[in-house]
Design a protein around this motif. Structure first.
Motif, mmCIF file in Angstrom:
data_model
loop_
_atom_site.group_PDB
_atom_site.id
_atom_site.type_symbol
_atom_site.label_atom_id
_atom_site.label_comp_id
_atom_site.label_asym_id
_atom_site.label_seq_id
_atom_site.Cartn_x
_atom_site.Cartn_y
_atom_site.Cartn_z
ATOM 1 N N UNK A 41 -19.787 63.640 2.269
ATOM 2 C CA UNK A 41 -18.399 63.680 1.554
ATOM 3 C C UNK A 41 -17.620 65.239 1.706
ATOM 4 N N UNK A 42 -16.411 65.485 2.299
ATOM 5 C CA UNK A 42 -15.553 66.738 2.249
ATOM 6 C C UNK A 42 -14.685 66.922 0.851
ATOM 7 N N UNK A 83 -6.737 61.504 5.973
ATOM 8 C CA UNK A 83 -8.274 61.523 6.038
ATOM 9 C C UNK A 83 -9.247 60.603 5.229
ATOM 10 N N UNK A 84 -8.842 60.788 4.293
ATOM 11 C CA UNK A 84 -9.876 59.651 2.919
ATOM 12 C C UNK A 84 -9.429 58.582 3.241
ATOM 13 N N UNK A 85 -8.411 57.957 4.299
ATOM 14 C CA UNK A 85 -7.878 56.501 3.931
ATOM 15 C C UNK A 85 -8.471 56.776 5.301
ATOM 16 N N UNK A 87 -16.447 60.253 2.108
ATOM 17 C CA UNK A 87 -15.003 60.086 1.076
ATOM 18 C C UNK A 87 -14.660 61.992 0.953
ATOM 19 N N UNK A 88 -13.334 61.894 1.126
ATOM 20 C CA UNK A 88 -12.620 62.479 1.211
ATOM 21 C C UNK A 88 -11.423 63.970 -0.305
ATOM 22 N N UNK A 89 -12.009 64.176 -0.750
ATOM 23 C CA UNK A 89 -11.454 65.174 -2.006
ATOM 24 C C UNK A 89 -10.286 66.181 -1.604
ATOM 25 N N UNK A 117 -18.982 58.306 -7.218
ATOM 26 C CA UNK A 117 -18.889 57.683 -5.570
ATOM 27 C C UNK A 117 -17.288 56.842 -5.757
ATOM 28 N N UNK A 118 -16.546 56.637 -6.676
ATOM 29 C CA UNK A 118 -15.784 55.234 -5.605
ATOM 30 C C UNK A 118 -14.136 56.286 -5.394
ATOM 31 N N UNK A 119 -14.584 58.270 -6.394
ATOM 32 C CA UNK A 119 -13.245 58.876 -5.970
ATOM 33 C C UNK A 119 -12.638 59.084 -4.111
ATOM 34 N N UNK A 120 -11.573 59.242 -3.591
ATOM 35 C CA UNK A 120 -11.857 59.736 -2.574
ATOM 36 C C UNK A 120 -10.118 59.599 -1.914
ATOM 37 N N UNK A 121 -9.312 60.650 -1.524
ATOM 38 C CA UNK A 121 -7.983 60.484 -0.912
ATOM 39 C C UNK A 121 -7.577 60.698 -1.686
#
Length: 253
Positions: A142-143, A176-178, A186-188, A240-244
């Motif tokens: 994760x970032x 980057x998340x996509x 994951x990138x948030x 866990x389902x959170x990104x971009x």
């Protein structure tokens, strides 16, 4: 490289004070081992590392002048993670600066470059290395990029160039998340609003936070620990389902 740790490992840039120190303390309490970067204040970084060790974490402070965005400086915390822990699970791109509150026309070019180098370029270069590290270890990672509420309000008359750099962080986080989502990375981002830290004093306006609190819907500034709470959640399995995407933590402002 040492044998891999059982505990997850995070790099927190700018971990010697303010929001970065709060993130380090929170993650240490949550069971993370840590690599903390600092630019000049080794004593402060060592104090935070000692606090982290006091709650059972292993923590090391690494000098890295990320504002210059040199390859060696950006690589330093990653090398430390490999050598000390044998793994990396997260990067928190927290290191940030703004040198003064002033209209753009009154801000020297070298200060503009320093702000953009640290607040955007170093984020991109650090994220690049994190992706390479995660994939080389075949590890999900994760970032978390620390953006700012300024990214969407522009901060005219104060630091429009800083707001622009943070807006770039938001766009980069989404892109980057996509890009790396199919790899399980994951990138948030977290976009804090007005936070009660020593940043305001260092830019010559120590009363700024208290003065501006009346303009915030919740009528107060944030504590650094509240930003750390958001980071900890984004690093957890609950997200866990959170990104971009960017999570705004700004009291409604």
């Amino acid at each position: 490289m040492v044998e891999s740790n059982a505990r997850p490992v995070a790099i927190v840039t700018g971990g010697s004070r303010g929001i970065g120190a709060a993130i380090a303390r929170r993650l240490a309490g949550d069971g993370w081992d840590l690599v903390l970067t600092y630019r000049t204040d080794r004593d402060a970084a060592d104090r935070i590392a000692t606090e982290c060790r006091a709650v059972g974490a292993d923590a090391v402070a690494v000098a890295a002048d990320l504002g210059g965005a040199s390859d060696d400086a950006v690589e330093a915390p990653f090398a430390a993670a490999r050598e000390r822990f044998g793994r990396l699970d997260a990067l928190v791109n927290n290191a940030s600066t703004t040198t003064r509150y002033a209209p753009l026309a009154d801000t020297p070019p070298d200060e503009i470059r320093t702000t953009i180098d640290l607040d955007y370029t170093a984020v991109v270069l650090g994220a690049r290395l994190a992706v390479r590290e995660f994939t080389s270890q075949e590890r999900l990672g994760v970032i978390v990029n620390i953006s700012s509420g300024a990214a969407t309000i522009g901060s005219p008359g104060e630091y429009a160039h800083y707001a622009g750099a943070k807006a770039a962080v938001d766009a980069f986080t989404m892109g980057l998340g996509k890009e790396v989502g199919p790899l399980g990375i994951r990138v948030v981002a977290v976009a804090p609003g007005l936070v009660d830290t020593d940043l305001h004093a260092s830019t010559g306006d120590p009363d700024r936070a208290a003065r501006m609190a009346a303009d915030i819907p919740l009528r107060r500034t944030a504590e650094a620990g509240e930003i750390a709470d958001a980071v900890a959640w984004l690093l957890s399995d609950e997200a866990a389902y959170v990104t971009a995407t960017t999570l705004r933590v700004a009291g409604g402002r």
